[in-house]
Design an enzyme around this catalytic site. Structure first.
Site, PDB file in Angstrom:
ATOM      1  N   HIS A   1      54.928  64.595  -1.038  1.00  0.00           N
ATOM      2  CA  HIS A   1      55.765  63.716  -0.384  1.00  0.00           C
ATOM      3  C   HIS A   1      56.706  62.726  -1.072  1.00  0.00           C
ATOM      4  O   HIS A   1      57.629  62.260  -0.701  1.00  0.00           O
ATOM      5  CB  HIS A   1      54.472  62.780   0.298  1.00  0.00           C
ATOM      6  CG  HIS A   1      55.116  61.842   1.569  1.00  0.00           C
ATOM      7  ND1 HIS A   1      55.576  62.312   2.841  1.00  0.00           N
ATOM      8  CD2 HIS A   1      55.427  60.468   1.508  1.00  0.00           C
ATOM      9  CE1 HIS A   1      55.848  61.206   3.429  1.00  0.00           C
ATOM     10  NE2 HIS A   1      56.001  60.142   2.683  1.00  0.00           N
TER      11      HIS A   1
ATOM     12  N   HIS B   1      56.486  60.099   9.821  1.00  0.00           N
ATOM     13  CA  HIS B   1      55.308  59.634   9.797  1.00  0.00           C
ATOM     14  C   HIS B   1      54.458  60.626  10.619  1.00  0.00           C
ATOM     15  O   HIS B   1      53.639  60.164  11.382  1.00  0.00           O
ATOM     16  CB  HIS B   1      55.288  58.256  10.101  1.00  0.00           C
ATOM     17  CG  HIS B   1      54.580  57.178   9.280  1.00  0.00           C
ATOM     18  ND1 HIS B   1      53.834  56.291   9.486  1.00  0.00           N
ATOM     19  CD2 HIS B   1      54.415  57.420   7.823  1.00  0.00           C
ATOM     20  CE1 HIS B   1      53.202  55.713   8.618  1.00  0.00           C
ATOM     21  NE2 HIS B   1      53.799  56.341   7.357  1.00  0.00           N
TER      22      HIS B   1
END
Length: 733
Positions: free
Chosen positions: A50, A96
């Site tokens: 990420h 998200h």
């Protein structure tokens, strides 16, 4: 995970932190000793997928990131483009996904909060938000709960913060059953000379913590976002951040006031990996070291360890390098807004990242190498298999054309999403000239006659069938949607959502999709200025559909010249820029009417896209057309239905008699439906033909329904019931 400062690092702990043995060995060799637990936490955050993009970095470097209007491309909190008159637009999209599946309200809400901070960290005031949402099959037992929670979270945060949510998309597919996608986009405005960057400058300057207090929410959020799900998703709930939009609104105002004071040297949002990533990025970009004293970090929970403070992803926090002579003024500003302000460290000249807690040094790491030496993989990948071609027998005519049109426009992916966007305040700030429901949203720029247009696009089933063509199509459709409202397309942000990159077939899909995106961006002068990569989106080995979402913005120089998709005047001629289509592979018609997902997606001819789009945009600029709508999902039938429903005016259409179902439902690209006054049609068609653009006349604006000569007569009431009925009925159970 709560760990004391002095716990020994074990093989099990290394594995729990998502580091592979070879990655841990790389880290040990880098620092020349075994790490402390805090250092292990730091590197696990910095080196996860990420934060480091270790599987995608090689391919992201191939994308075009510069252009005439690009001020800042990838590498900062958000991209920046010049919109003239001393102003810039700042925008970005981020995912998200995992948090929103685990805890849909807070996951989606904090996704919105995070992307808003990325924009105002740059010195821009947010003026609009968009989102791109993907859910599982409507029949899956969790889907309704996830839709309700995500939509409520987006609306709850955006509405309370005070930013209009003006557009987006919502799709359903069984491949998202175990891993939904929540991609949030934000746009802000700033003065061209008022952009703030994250690069620290100067030695011995105070490093300041701003905003809300630090808690235990979100610890290992970034690591969790870099791991695939199994059956234990609910157990990861403590890794989901908790947001407070009212605190964020105060943080926005305090930051912009502080920036205007001249106090800020560098500023960085505390997003993924919290204090760790923000401090390391600020120091490394400025070729400086950072020293932190965690005893000064404002905490809302007792007994927090260094490990917890460094990895917490509590929301509404910033880190800043401050001019010392402005300290008192800065502190007063944050006190006025009811926010914490604490000197937590200083810049140094030793290129070290040193952390102290309780009088003990708990971390001492080389700051640049934490980023520069992160693993970068050239993962094995396989060429995606070409889609099996469709035989003519696989695409029969519909038994009933009226029923086929109604089936297509009432499908979950095609129906009105009014139920969703009515929960968003899309008019707040009073600058929304066109909100959800059109090709692109339009936001006025205060004090000017200009506006920004924005949209998000991708057709995941196209990308799944042919990643290269699907990647091209996502960019081209975004470009077309901006074109139809009369905007000059400026630049894009992307959100590349894929499965496990360690599987060669998934990695191959990612590689070819990026290749297609890059080619389209170059051909259309539509550079990538920001973005996000979200990998490991799969559950128990079942990957999502590859979903490279594209968010684009465009500039309308004269708001009075904007265009919309609704028919304006009875008697207007309906023209088809780009001509009739012939491609039904991967079409909505095939899926919804015949229950098949097969064949190749429509190929994308980028030269035609450019030529046809430039032609339509010039027609809008010259006030020669009265409505415009691009053709994509659902083909001509869906576009005409949209135009009828938006205006309440009917259309009488004539199609080729041989295969009217192909003409109605083909999803060939580079095509638009436009209308013009009858007296202008002949000249317009002749001009188009001179430029090699087919523009047949297909009908007239008339009546009170959609009439397809020889095939179907569908009243507006029938169209509206089909198009607007599915979503409310689904949510009502």
């Amino acid at each position: 995970m709560s760990l004391p400062n002095d716990i020994p690092v074990t093989t099990e702990l290394v594995s729990e932190h998502g580091l592979k043995p070879e990655e841990y060995d790389r880290f040990v060799n880098l620092i020349g000793r075994e790490p402390t637990i805090t250092e292990l936490g730091i590197v696990s955050a910095m080196w996860n997928e990420h934060c480091s993009y270790k599987s995608s970095k090689k391919w992201l470097k191939t994308l075009p990131v510069t252009g005439e209007r690009v001020v800042h491309g990838p590498g900062e909190n958000a991209g920046v483009v010049d919109i003239g008159d001393g102003q810039v637009a700042v925008f970005k999209m981020e995912s998200h996904n995992h948090p929103s599946y685990i805890e849909p309200y807070q996951g989606a809400a904090t996704g919105v909060g995070g992307i808003l901070r990325d924009v105002f960290t740059m010195g821009a005031r947010p003026i609009a938000a968009l989102n791109a949402l993907r859910f599982g099959s409507p029949n899956h037992p969790k889907t309704r709960h996830l839709v309700a929670g995500v939509v409520a979270g987006i609306g709850g945060y955006g509405n309370s913060f005070g930013v209009p949510t003006v557009g987006g998309e919502v799709n359903f597919h069984p491949r998202y059953n175990g891993n939904i996608l929540v991609n949030a986009m934000a746009i802000g405005l700033a003065d061209a000379n008022g952009i703030f960057l994250s690069e620290a400058k100067g030695v011995g300057l105070p490093v300041v913590y701003l905003g809300a207090k630090t808690g235990r929410d979100g610890i290992h959020g970034a690591t969790m976002a870099s791991a695939q799900f199994a059956d234990d998703a609910d157990e990861k709930r403590p890794t989901v951040q908790v947001g407070d939009p009212f605190t964020e609104k105060c943080l926005l105002e305090a930051c912009l006031e502080l920036m205007a004071s001249g106090a800020v040297i560098a500023i960085q949002d505390m997003g993924a990996a919290g204090l760790t990533c923000s401090a390391v990025e600020m120091g490394a970009k400025g070729n400086l070291g950072i020293e932190l004293n965690l005893d000064n970090v404002p905490c809302r929970e007792d007994g927090m360890t260094a490990y917890e403070m460094m990895l917490s992803e509590s929301q509404e926090r910033m880190l800043m390098v401050l001019r010392p002579d402005k300290q008192a003024e800065a502190e007063e500003i944050f006190s006025k807004w009811g926010l914490d302000f604490a000197i937590v460290g200083k810049t140094t000249d030793d290129l070290r990242f040193r952390i102290f807690h309780g009088g003990t040094e708990v971390a001492d790491l080389p700051i640049k190498e934490l980023g520069d030496e992160a693993p970068e993989y050239d993962r094995p990948w396989t060429q995606p298999a070409p889609p099996k071609p469709l035989a003519d027998s696989d695409i029969p005519r519909p038994n009933d054309y009226t029923e086929a049109v109604l089936k297509v426009i009432s499908a979950p992916d095609m129906c009105s999403k009014q139920w969703v966007w009515q929960q968003y305040d899309y008019l707040i700030q009073s600058n929304t000239a066109a909100g959800p429901g059109g090709d692109a949203a339009i936001i006025r720029i205060d004090g000017t006659g200009k506006a920004l247009a924005a949209c998000t696009d991708v057709v995941p089933r196209y990308v799944d069938a042919d990643p290269y063509e699907g990647g091209k199509q996502a960019v081209a459709e975004c470009w077309r949607n901006l074109t139809t409202v009369g905007a000059e397309p400026l630049a894009i942000t992307d959100n590349l959502n894929f499965g496990n990159p360690e599987r060669p077939e998934i990695m191959g899909t990612l590689v070819k999709a990026i290749e297609g995106i890059g080619e389209a961006c170059r051909a259309l002068d539509f550079p990538v200025v920001s973005g996000n990569v979200s990998l490991y989106n799969e559950t128990n080995g079942q990957a999502i559909l590859p979903t490279p979402a594209i968010g684009g913005i465009g500039l309308i120089s004269d708001l009075g010249k904007r265009c919309s998709l609704d028919f304006k005047t009875d008697g207007d001629v309906i023209l088809l820029v780009g001509g009739h289509g012939s491609h039904l592979g991967q079409s909505m018609y095939l899926r919804e009417v015949h229950g098949l997902e097969g064949g190749a997606p429509p190929p994308v001819d980028l030269e035609k896209e450019r030529r046809h789009g430039d032609f339509v945009r010039q027609l809008i600029k010259d006030d020669r057309i009265t409505a415009a709508h691009d053709i994509s999902d659902g083909g001509l039938a869906a576009s005409l239905a949209d135009m009828v429903l938006a205006s309440g005016k009917g259309a009488k259409i004539e199609l080729p008699a041989s295969n009217p179902h192909i003409a109605l439902f083909a999803e060939d690209q580079a095509r638009y439906v436009v209308t013009c006054p009858p007296g202008q049609a002949t000249g317009l068609i002749a001009e188009a033909e001179a430029e090699g653009i087919p523009v047949p006349k297909i009908g007239t604006v008339t009546g009170s329904g959609l009439i397809v000569m020889g095939s179907a007569t569908i009243s507006i009431t029938m169209l509206r019931k089909a198009h607007e009925g599915w979503f409310p009925a689904f949510m009502d159970g």
